[in-house]
Scaffold this motif. Sequence first.
Motif, PDB file in Angstrom:
ATOM      1  N   LEU A 141      17.417  36.473 -27.429  1.00 14.76           N
ATOM      2  CA  LEU A 141      17.346  35.362 -26.478  1.00 14.76           C
ATOM      3  C   LEU A 141      15.928  34.804 -26.401  1.00 14.76           C
ATOM      4  O   LEU A 141      15.719  33.574 -26.430  1.00 14.76           O
ATOM      5  N   THR A 142      14.938  35.694 -26.316  1.00 15.73           N
ATOM      6  CA  THR A 142      13.538  35.260 -26.225  1.00 15.73           C
ATOM      7  C   THR A 142      13.126  34.479 -27.459  1.00 15.73           C
ATOM      8  O   THR A 142      12.506  33.406 -27.371  1.00 15.73           O
ATOM      9  N   ARG A 143      13.470  35.016 -28.627  1.00 14.42           N
ATOM     10  CA  ARG A 143      13.098  34.359 -29.880  1.00 14.42           C
ATOM     11  C   ARG A 143      13.786  32.994 -30.021  1.00 14.42           C
ATOM     12  O   ARG A 143      13.148  32.006 -30.429  1.00 14.42           O
ATOM     13  N   GLN A 144      15.073  32.926 -29.677  1.00 13.90           N
ATOM     14  CA  GLN A 144      15.805  31.668 -29.843  1.00 13.90           C
ATOM     15  C   GLN A 144      15.237  30.564 -28.963  1.00 13.90           C
ATOM     16  O   GLN A 144      15.145  29.411 -29.386  1.00 13.90           O
ATOM     17  N   ILE A 145      14.878  30.899 -27.736  1.00 16.03           N
ATOM     18  CA  ILE A 145      14.291  29.890 -26.848  1.00 16.03           C
ATOM     19  C   ILE A 145      12.990  29.367 -27.436  1.00 16.03           C
ATOM     20  O   ILE A 145      12.748  28.152 -27.493  1.00 16.03           O
ATOM     21  N   ALA A 146      12.129  30.283 -27.917  1.00 18.74           N
ATOM     22  CA  ALA A 146      10.836  29.878 -28.478  1.00 18.74           C
ATOM     23  C   ALA A 146      11.020  29.011 -29.720  1.00 18.74           C
ATOM     24  O   ALA A 146      10.363  27.975 -29.882  1.00 18.74           O
ATOM     25  N   GLU A 147      11.924  29.420 -30.608  1.00 15.69           N
ATOM     26  CA  GLU A 147      12.103  28.691 -31.857  1.00 15.69           C
ATOM     27  C   GLU A 147      12.744  27.327 -31.644  1.00 15.69           C
ATOM     28  O   GLU A 147      12.545  26.408 -32.452  1.00 15.69           O
ATOM     29  N   THR A 148      13.505  27.165 -30.572  1.00 18.32           N
ATOM     30  CA  THR A 148      14.108  25.863 -30.282  1.00 18.32           C
ATOM     31  C   THR A 148      13.085  24.897 -29.694  1.00 18.32           C
ATOM     32  O   THR A 148      13.072  23.704 -30.022  1.00 18.32           O
ATOM     33  N   ILE A 149      12.219  25.401 -28.837  1.00 20.32           N
ATOM     34  CA  ILE A 149      11.232  24.552 -28.175  1.00 20.32           C
ATOM     35  C   ILE A 149      10.100  24.171 -29.116  1.00 20.32           C
ATOM     36  O   ILE A 149       9.599  23.038 -29.077  1.00 20.32           O
ATOM     37  N   ALA A 150       9.692  25.093 -29.974  1.00 18.76           N
ATOM     38  CA  ALA A 150       8.497  24.894 -30.794  1.00 18.76           C
ATOM     39  C   ALA A 150       8.488  23.583 -31.592  1.00 18.76           C
ATOM     40  O   ALA A 150       7.482  22.859 -31.575  1.00 18.76           O
ATOM     41  N   PRO A 151       9.567  23.223 -32.322  1.00 17.45           N
ATOM     42  CA  PRO A 151       9.509  21.981 -33.104  1.00 17.45           C
ATOM     43  C   PRO A 151       9.325  20.723 -32.259  1.00 17.45           C
ATOM     44  O   PRO A 151       8.852  19.707 -32.755  1.00 17.45           O
ATOM     45  N   LEU A 152       9.704  20.795 -30.996  1.00 17.74           N
ATOM     46  CA  LEU A 152       9.580  19.626 -30.132  1.00 17.74           C
ATOM     47  C   LEU A 152       8.155  19.433 -29.618  1.00 17.74           C
ATOM     48  O   LEU A 152       7.825  18.366 -29.102  1.00 17.74           O
ATOM     49  N   LEU A 153       7.332  20.483 -29.760  1.00 15.65           N
ATOM     50  CA  LEU A 153       6.012  20.447 -29.128  1.00 15.65           C
ATOM     51  C   LEU A 153       4.874  20.766 -30.093  1.00 15.65           C
ATOM     52  O   LEU A 153       3.764  21.081 -29.664  1.00 15.65           O
ATOM     53  N   GLY A 154       5.137  20.717 -31.374  1.00 14.85           N
ATOM     54  CA  GLY A 154       4.072  20.964 -32.318  1.00 14.85           C
ATOM     55  C   GLY A 154       3.889  22.412 -32.696  1.00 14.85           C
ATOM     56  O   GLY A 154       2.972  22.754 -33.446  1.00 14.85           O
ATOM     57  N   GLY A 155       4.718  23.317 -32.171  1.00 18.41           N
ATOM     58  CA  GLY A 155       4.707  24.694 -32.632  1.00 18.41           C
ATOM     59  C   GLY A 155       3.942  25.692 -31.809  1.00 18.41           C
ATOM     60  O   GLY A 155       4.021  26.897 -32.069  1.00 18.41           O
ATOM     61  N   ASP A 156       3.170  25.260 -30.793  1.00 16.99           N
ATOM     62  CA  ASP A 156       2.357  26.196 -29.998  1.00 16.99           C
ATOM     63  C   ASP A 156       3.099  26.568 -28.718  1.00 16.99           C
ATOM     64  O   ASP A 156       3.004  25.876 -27.701  1.00 16.99           O
ATOM     65  N   VAL A 157       3.847  27.681 -28.768  1.00 15.97           N
ATOM     66  CA  VAL A 157       4.750  28.037 -27.674  1.00 15.97           C
ATOM     67  C   VAL A 157       4.642  29.525 -27.380  1.00 15.97           C
ATOM     68  O   VAL A 157       4.477  30.349 -28.289  1.00 15.97           O
ATOM     69  N   ILE A 158       4.758  29.873 -26.099  1.00 19.66           N
ATOM     70  CA  ILE A 158       4.870  31.270 -25.679  1.00 19.66           C
ATOM     71  C   ILE A 158       6.030  31.373 -24.689  1.00 19.66           C
ATOM     72  O   ILE A 158       6.155  30.535 -23.782  1.00 19.66           O
ATOM     73  N   VAL A 159       6.879  32.363 -24.874  1.00 18.19           N
ATOM     74  CA  VAL A 159       8.047  32.568 -24.001  1.00 18.19           C
ATOM     75  C   VAL A 159       8.068  34.024 -23.560  1.00 18.19           C
ATOM     76  O   VAL A 159       7.955  34.937 -24.395  1.00 18.19           O
TER      77      VAL A 159
END
Length: 457
Positions: A386-404
Amino acid sequence: MGCLGDGRFAVEIRNGVSNGCGEVEDAVKVLLEGLGEDVNREGLRKTPLRVAKALREGTRGYRQKVKDIVQGALFPEAGLDNRVGHAGGAGGLVIVRDLDLFSYCESCLLPFPVKCHVGYVPSGERVVGLSKLSRVADVFAKRLQEPQRLADEVCSALHRGIKPAGVAIILQCTHIHFPDIEPVFLDSNHQGWVKILVSSGSGVFENKNADVWDDFFGLLKFRGINMDKIHLRGSSDPCWCPSQSSLSAKVSSKIGPVNPVMVTAVASIIESLGEDPLRKELIGTPSRFVKWLMNFQNSNFDMKLNGFLCDGIDSLNANEEVNVNQKITSELNIPFWSQCEHHLLPFHGVVHIGYLMSDGFNPMGKLLLQSIVHFYGFKLQVQERLTRQIAETIAPLLGGDVIVVVEASHTCMISRGIEKFGSSTATIAVLGHFSTNPTARASFLESIPRPTSSGEQ
């Protein structure tokens, strides 16, 4: 994360020991297939046996006898006897507080935590070993239950077993809400918990206005227990389980008719545990449990999520050439509910999301983040995925710099013989700049508020 603390269960699984769980295993396979799952998928292959063992452990009270526990646990103790006062034995009221129990709700088969407080007034110059109070309470908790009957059964059994001047029981029970998918999808203020406070008394506690109750509540007051909040028999709310609420009826109408094969499978589980599926309180239970499970099948959330994502991408790409000083933007405490694919037990908690957004960019809307969280939550899941999927979904929308960060409480940690009440699990996924910059990670982690349990009693 659903396998956390498997311990002796894992050994039994490897050795192929089923302890009479075969019928339950077969029924669980029917449920998984009814959800459209592949029972041979990695992560699900051992789920039927895990579920069977969890249910058998959680209903072991049907195979235990109170008299076997109490016999030999009564000890002589000189004190007040036939003197002025309302006590006997060693002298006065004896209370054991904060006994952590769990039980399975007879209306929906979901486990619920119980905080139990037991009091008794000794008589006949004898006292009972205090550990026995907890063990007797646990015998009745480990059955399909509802709060008032659980309190009454514990009270009655203790009164018969130790023959005191009186017994008092207070239970604080917390039940996870059946999620109404649409409000949960759109409203972060959706109420996720139902709580109830019940009591039962015998002997000198039979009269609810007796002074001895004042003594009992006086010793519980600092735990936030108020006598005025006790749920009384005959009140206007006869069933505490949210599966029988008007809101649940609306949810059920959206899910549609239940699969009769799945309903039959659940009824066979109830019977194999030692209960009568035709008992009045259990007749509708199989259907209600199936409706709960149907929340976590693959649904038309895909279309809704894609719509949100398209809107989000359009709004972000409009400013994609702006790249000034970056700062951390965060959305904290997004609630979620999910179902552990290893044990078919609920887990719940909050999601914290941080991302680097250059000056001039619009932050990702909270509604979009909630939609992503709930999309991945309403599936058979494990917390790490669940944690990984949320991060990988958000990352492309924001340039890739994400922490979940996902913080969750797992029902399997209290209902499989582990009984680690109050424990929680945190998982983290870092992408882009957050994976290489410990200062950025530390800054975000420090912004996360101190966790509190959603089901805190």
